[in-house]
Design an enzyme around this catalytic site. Structure first.
Site, mmCIF file in Angstrom:
data_model
loop_
_atom_site.group_PDB
_atom_site.id
_atom_site.type_symbol
_atom_site.label_atom_id
_atom_site.label_comp_id
_atom_site.label_asym_id
_atom_site.label_seq_id
_atom_site.Cartn_x
_atom_site.Cartn_y
_atom_site.Cartn_z
ATOM 1 N N ASP A 79 0.855 -1.180 0.000
ATOM 2 C CA ASP A 79 0.000 0.000 0.000
ATOM 3 C C ASP A 79 0.897 1.237 0.000
ATOM 4 O OD1 ASP A 79 0.950 0.015 2.685
ATOM 5 O OD2 ASP A 79 -0.757 -1.231 3.257
ATOM 6 N N ASP A 81 1.522 5.230 1.304
ATOM 7 C CA ASP A 81 1.189 6.322 2.208
ATOM 8 C C ASP A 81 1.841 7.586 1.659
ATOM 9 O OD1 ASP A 81 -0.099 4.669 4.123
ATOM 10 O OD2 ASP A 81 1.868 3.995 4.795
ATOM 11 N N ASP A 163 9.253 4.557 13.139
ATOM 12 C CA ASP A 163 9.900 3.518 13.941
ATOM 13 C C ASP A 163 11.342 3.202 13.546
ATOM 14 O OD1 ASP A 163 8.903 2.387 11.618
ATOM 15 O OD2 ASP A 163 7.721 0.822 12.608
HETATM 16 P P1 ATP Z 1 4.103 -3.209 5.813
HETATM 17 O O1 ATP Z 1 2.978 -2.362 5.267
HETATM 18 O O2 ATP Z 1 4.957 -3.861 4.800
HETATM 19 O O3 ATP Z 1 3.651 -4.124 6.862
HETATM 20 P P2 ATP Z 1 4.982 -0.705 6.795
HETATM 21 O O4 ATP Z 1 6.293 -0.222 7.354
HETATM 22 O O5 ATP Z 1 4.482 -0.003 5.576
HETATM 23 O O6 ATP Z 1 5.121 -2.238 6.575
HETATM 24 P P3 ATP Z 1 2.581 0.215 8.059
HETATM 25 O O7 ATP Z 1 1.869 -0.325 9.239
HETATM 26 O O8 ATP Z 1 1.899 0.285 6.752
HETATM 27 O O9 ATP Z 1 3.912 -0.636 7.945
HETATM 28 O O10 ATP Z 1 3.108 1.649 8.508
HETATM 29 C C1 ATP Z 1 3.444 2.664 7.596
HETATM 30 C C2 ATP Z 1 4.575 3.522 8.176
HETATM 31 O O11 ATP Z 1 4.143 4.139 9.387
HETATM 32 C C3 ATP Z 1 5.829 2.762 8.544
HETATM 33 O O12 ATP Z 1 6.677 2.571 7.430
HETATM 34 C C4 ATP Z 1 6.448 3.654 9.588
HETATM 35 O O13 ATP Z 1 7.104 4.753 8.989
HETATM 36 C C5 ATP Z 1 5.229 4.181 10.317
HETATM 37 N N1 ATP Z 1 4.881 3.340 11.479
HETATM 38 C C6 ATP Z 1 4.091 2.245 11.497
HETATM 39 N N2 ATP Z 1 3.983 1.721 12.722
HETATM 40 C C7 ATP Z 1 4.712 2.513 13.528
HETATM 41 C C8 ATP Z 1 4.994 2.510 14.923
HETATM 42 N N3 ATP Z 1 4.516 1.567 15.714
HETATM 43 N N4 ATP Z 1 5.799 3.505 15.408
HETATM 44 C C9 ATP Z 1 6.277 4.472 14.603
HETATM 45 N N5 ATP Z 1 6.058 4.518 13.292
HETATM 46 C C10 ATP Z 1 5.289 3.561 12.740
HETATM 47 MG MG MG Z 2 2.508 -0.249 4.699
#
Ligand code: ATP
Ligand code: MG
Length: 469
Positions: A79, A81, A163
């Site tokens: 996805d 963002d 994170d």
């Molecule tokens: P995936 O979608 O592959 O599981 P992702 O890193 O994109 O991994 P998401 O949950 O979609 O995970 O989160 C999008 C973004 O938001 C992350 O890349 C990170 O920058 C931020 N993020 C997500 N969770 C946290 C958290 N617990 N603390 C701080 N930042 C976060």
């Molecule tokens: Mg994601």
């Protein structure tokens, strides 16, 4: 235009308020197209459209987070963002097909065709005392967990509150530049997963980051940096303070990542499975249970990677099966009839699980059906096998039973019989029926109790004993 200008001047807070240890000196590095390898056409059309229209409206806008990371690693993002300095209302005004979601922190979903891009306003560090710029954790619980994360901030602050460094990269599709405040680009190249700021503080703020570290390292084939990994075992109990619904979401991501087995092995090595799925703990300590779960996760990973559908209900049924089995055995040993004992064991396990992990109730039915059918596979006489074949959940229950055979829990002969029975024609099926399986006397009695088993298919206790001994 004046409103936008005023907004831009007043919505930014001085970057001096970034107080996460080790990040206050974060320097912006801009990586041009000739250095990074993201081809512009790899970005989803919707994400390009959203960033470009926000930029045309006078805002800054970047693809951010997991999508940039995945593109740099040559993976297809799940996805997209977008992060911007426009407020949710500003974003809403730019896109006709958009809606504001979330109460605590408001985001905008912008729709283009079937695709949705999530747009968020740059956020700052809400653990910072806004008056003097020191970390005061005003909005944290007694363990340091952040309860508020909804203060607008600058782009740099938005990077710092994320994170991991590899998740804090911004990509501008128009200029084809990557904006990197925290050396995330180098960490991606080195395949190093590094938390932003002080690991202890960041895990206390949000313990789910520990689970994310393990999941992302397994998914991305990265090494968790030493300082990032060190506190994970000790801080695992903090996961108990996380709201169950959030833990459930993270667990689902974890189990359906395509790397569940590698992640579970890693979690176990770090002592983290204790807080994740309390019962996984018990299960993994049983020799049979471990083999069964390993096989279930391996199958699930293969299906996810082949983009085949995966049923979370099936997986939860597998994770909890040995718990059900243990309860079932105890109840039968105390004289309860097999089907009743199984029903009670299922209820007991689901009640505990409901409290501990809040697996939504919608999964209970599928778990119960899969478990209950395990007993019915023993009924291989009369019309019972025919009725079982017609059950809408037969396939899932049959796959589940094969896993039990493969794990060594039950005799593989049962799986082979059912495999052959499905392939056989009508005449062959009749010849396959095991007429003597249920003693006549008991069968007669059972027919009066049929409702217990749903279709009256309960085999007698001697057969049930054979399967669980
Ligand atoms: P995936 O979608 O592959 O599981 P992702 O890193 O994109 O991994 P998401 O949950 O979609 O995970 O989160 C999008 C973004 O938001 C992350 O890349 C990170 O920058 C931020 N993020 C997500 N969770 C946290 C958290 N617990 N603390 C701080 N930042 C976060
Ligand atoms: Mg994601």
């Amino acid at each position: 235009m004046i409103r936008k200008l005023l907004h831009r001047v007043f919505s930014r807070k001085p970057s001096a308020s970034v107080s996460t240890p080790g990040t206050s000196g974060a320097e912006l590095r801009i990586i041009p197209r000739k250095q990074h390898a993201i081809p512009r056409h790899h970005i989803s059309p919707c994400a390009s459209k959203v960033t470009s229209e926000l930029q045309q409206a006078g805002y800054s806008a970047f693809v951010v987070g997991g999508a940039v990371r995945d593109l740099l690693l040559g993976l297809e993002p799940k996805d997209y963002d977008v992060a911007t300095n426009a407020t949710p209302e500003d974003v809403r005004a730019v896109f006709r097909r958009s809606r504001i979601i979330g109460r605590r922190f408001r985001l905008v979903h912008v729709m283009c065709g079937s695709e949705t891009v999530e747009v968020s306003t740059f956020r700052g560090d809400s653990s910072t005392d806004e008056d003097n710029g020191i970390t005061a954790n005003k909005h944290a619980d007694e363990h340091g967990r952040l309860l508020r994360d909804n203060v607008f901030g600058s782009q740099k602050e938005d990077a710092v509150r994320r994170d991991f460094t590899v998740n804090a990269l911004f990509y501008d599709p128009a200029k084809e530049e990557i904006w990197d405040y925290l050396n995330g680009y180098d960490d991606i190249k080195a395949k190093r997963l590094r938390i932003i700021g002080d690991p202890l503080q960041r895990y206390r703020e949000d313990p789910v980051r520990m689970l994310r570290a393990v999941r992302l390292a397994a998914k991305l084939g990265m090494q968790i940096d030493e300082a990032t990994a060190a506190p994970i075992g000790d801080l695992a109990p903090l996961l108990r303070n996380v709201p169950p619904s959030r833990l459930f979401d993270e667990m689902l991501k974890f189990l359906l990542s395509g790397y569940a087995l590698a992640s579970v092995v890693d979690l176990r090595a770090r002592g983290l499975h204790h807080g994740l799925l309390p019962m996984l703990d018990v299960i993994l300590e049983q020799p049979l249970g471990e083999r069964f779960i390993t096989l279930a996760l391996k199958n699930t990973d293969e299906r996810v990677r082949q983009e085949k559908p995966v049923s979370p209900g099936f997986l939860f049924a597998a994770l909890l099966w040995h718990e059900v089995l243990a309860q079932w055995n105890i109840r039968q040993a105390s004289g309860e009839k097999p089907m009743l004992a199984l029903q009670q064991a299922m209820d007991d396990v689901l009640a505990v699980q409901d409290k501990e992990l809040a697996i939504p109730r919608r999964y209970d039915v599928i778990m119960q059906e899969i478990w209950a059918m395990q007993l019915r596979f023993l009924g291989r006489g009369g019309r019972r096998p025919f009725r079982l074949l017609e059950h809408p959940r037969f396939r899932a229950a049959y796959d589940f039973m094969l896993l039990r055979c493969e794990s060594g829990e039950i005799d593989p002969e049962l799986g082979q019989w059912w495999e052959a029975f499905q392939r056989a024609d009508a005449g062959e099926r009749e010849a396959m029926l095991l007429k003597d399986e249920v003693p006549k006397k008991r069968r007669k009695r059972r027919s009066r109790r049929e409702p217990v088993a749903g279709d009256g298919a309960s085999p007698d206790s001697s057969a049930a004993d054979a399967v669980i001994s």
